[in-house]
Scaffold this active site. Structure first.
Site, PDB file in Angstrom:
ATOM      1  N   SER A  76       9.225  -0.087   7.041  1.00  0.00           N
ATOM      2  CA  SER A  76       8.604  -1.313   6.851  1.00  0.00           C
ATOM      3  C   SER A  76       7.832  -1.806   7.622  1.00  0.00           C
ATOM      4  O   SER A  76       6.965  -2.747   7.365  1.00  0.00           O
ATOM      5  CB  SER A  76       8.641  -2.004   5.425  1.00  0.00           C
ATOM      6  OG  SER A  76       9.637  -2.919   5.655  1.00  0.00           O
ATOM      7  N   CYS A  77       9.212  -2.231   8.269  1.00  0.00           N
ATOM      8  CA  CYS A  77       8.727  -2.991   9.552  1.00  0.00           C
ATOM      9  C   CYS A  77       8.514  -2.944  10.937  1.00  0.00           C
ATOM     10  O   CYS A  77       6.862  -3.020  11.546  1.00  0.00           O
ATOM     11  CB  CYS A  77       9.941  -4.081   9.681  1.00  0.00           C
ATOM     12  SG  CYS A  77       9.901  -5.757   8.187  1.00  0.00           S
TER      13      CYS A  77
END
Ligand code: NAD
Length: 451
Positions: A278-279
């Site tokens: 997600s990053c």
């Protein structure tokens, strides 16, 4: 101090639970009713080692989680905003943070005491001092530094080791623009004795977070670029190549026992299926878009993303060079999460690979120790066979990609050699012992391996 923490996702829930375990009084707020129902029973919506136990120990005691933002804000001194900051067409979407900020500010109209708002979500540099400050001062007529403290406290935890990372941070970065908020945040983090606190401006704090993620993503794409070149050469061994690099004394600060002195960052200098989660993808894209909007073309960041997007295609091409077309063949994908020890499939390269294999008309069998449900939900429209039993994948398939270094796959040779020794393995994580298999190749394997 009482803390309110808004958004009970990976970051918010870990932050809330860990602060509660450190003895702080924590009020967590979550808008998703299904998540909330489970959280109240002490069940997190994702897997993270140690989190379940810590949550059960603290919920209803120093940690209370609810839908009630109003009470959480009125009863706390510091609010941490931990909602998502996705990208839309590569640019950061600050709408969740802005909505949350406006909700908090409406409530603060009914509170007299100084309240500190901390942006823990990852936001591009200048968001806090320009975008959020404008909302606070122009829309709500509060004065930053006088009525309200506005700070940035980026989070560096890694999924898969979130609790340990939060409880044992290597540093805490605090961005502030007024002395009172700086003092209060520093004193809050005194519950982590001995941890260096880096106190900087809000925009520097924001940029530190992006610099960190972009740096690690760059290492990964660099390793993949060298590996992709190696695959085209004659008689290279990618493991030897990187060991040769790491032997350079600049990696080990001239210490005698070089192997022990190697910094942890060399684990990012390893070829693989590319970075997901997600990053890294979202943050590199957001920083690149931020830079472009400032009329500076981020050539290196764009290249890092391009190499990464290419990796699943490269894996597929590698497989086709080894065994020819995969159409109508039974192909296994082992590992669906973006990394081991996590059930998170956001931006997972395995998911991209599964999609490519379906397009190639392969008969796909997918396996993961934790991420099967998330994958099934996400790939609803793709024809994929989900197999809970690893042995069944191995017995059914002609070809298997190993995409995640789950401990469950470390001794895959035992299953392969007893059930299907002629199966072809492509080790995308460079972690299997090649000597134990009849047909195996790994990322970075040069032409000699497949000619
Ligand atoms: P997430 O999607 O897991 O969680 C966000 C949560 O906020 C969701 O549960 C959502 O329902 C909730 N939410 C949204 N709006 C809300 C509101 N107004 N009030 C209450 N709850 C609300 O996101 P995440 O992975 O925890 O990431 C949060 C932020 O932290 C992002 O900016 C991300 O980039 C950053 N970050 C993430 C990680 C990571 O490993 N996941 C690490 C460091 C930083």
């Amino acid at each position: 101090m009482s803390l309110s923490i808004i958004g009970m996702g990976y970051v918010g829930l870990t932050t809330a639970t860990c602060f509660a375990a450190k003895g702080q009084n924590v009020l967590g707020v979550e808008v998703n009713r299904d998540k909330l129902k489970n959280l109240k029973l002490g069940i997190p919506s994702f897997h993270e080692d140690g989190l379940n136990k810590l949550l059960l120990t603290n919920i209803g005691k120093s940690l209370h989680i609810s839908y009630d933002l109003n009470s959480a804000i009125l009863e706390s001194d510091i609010s941490f905003i931990c909602v998502g900051t996705p990208t839309i067409d590569g640019e950061i979407d600050l709408s969740f943070v802005k909505n949350c900020l406006r909700d908090i500010l409406s409530i603060l109209k009914n509170k007299d005491s100084f309240h500190i708002i901390v942006i823990k979500s990852t936001v591009v540099p200048n968001s806090t001092d320009i975008v959020f400050k404008k909302i606070i001062e122009e829309e709500f007529q509060f004065k930053v530094g006088k009525d309200i403290g506005l700070c940035v406290n980026p989070e560096f935890l890694r999924e898969g080791s979130a609790v340990d990372d939060f409880m044992n941070p290597d540093r805490v970065v605090i961005g502030t623009s007024d002395e009172l908020s700086e003092k209060k945040l520093i004193s809050l983090y005194e519950c982590f004795p001995g941890v260096p606190i880096i106190s900087v401006s809000n925009s520097s704090a924001e940029l530190i977070k992006y610099t960190s993620n972009s740096f690690f993503a760059t290492l990964i794409s660099f390793a993949n670029e060298i590996s992709n070149i190696s695959e085209k050469l004659y008689d290279t061994n990618i493991i030897d190549v990187f060991e040769g690099l790491f032997a350079d004394r600049r990696f080990s600060n001239n210490q005698k026992d070089r192997a022990k002195a190697l910094p942890g960052l060399v684990t990012y200098l390893k070829p693989g299926p590319g970075f997901g989660g997600s990053c890294f993808p979202k943050d590199v894209k957001a920083l690149a878009a931020c830079s472009t909007s400032l009329s500076f073309e981020p050539s290196l960041l764009n290249a890092v993303l391009k190499v990464n997007e290419f990796q699943p295609y490269n894996l597929l091409e590698h497989a086709k060079r080894l065994v020819g077309s995969l159409s109508k063949r039974k192909v296994g994908v082992l590992g669906l999460s973006f990394k081991s020890n996590s059930d998170d499939i956001r931006e997972s390269k395995s998911i991209e690979l599964v999609k490519l294999l379906v397009h190639e008309k392969a008969i796909v069998y997918a396996h993961d120790p934790m991420a099967m449900k998330n994958t099934r939900d996400f790939l609803k429209n793709y024809s994929v066979n989900y197999e809970e039993d690893l042995q069944k994948v191995v017995s059914k398939c002609d070809f298997v990609f190993v995409c995640v270094d789950w401990p469950e796959y470390k001794n895959l040779d035992v299953v392969v050699n007893s059930l299907n020794p002629n199966i072809f393995i492509l080790d995308a994580k460079l972690f299997l012992d090649k000597r134990k298999y009849k047909h195996i190749a790994a990322v970075g394997d040069c032409r000699l391996a497949h000619d």
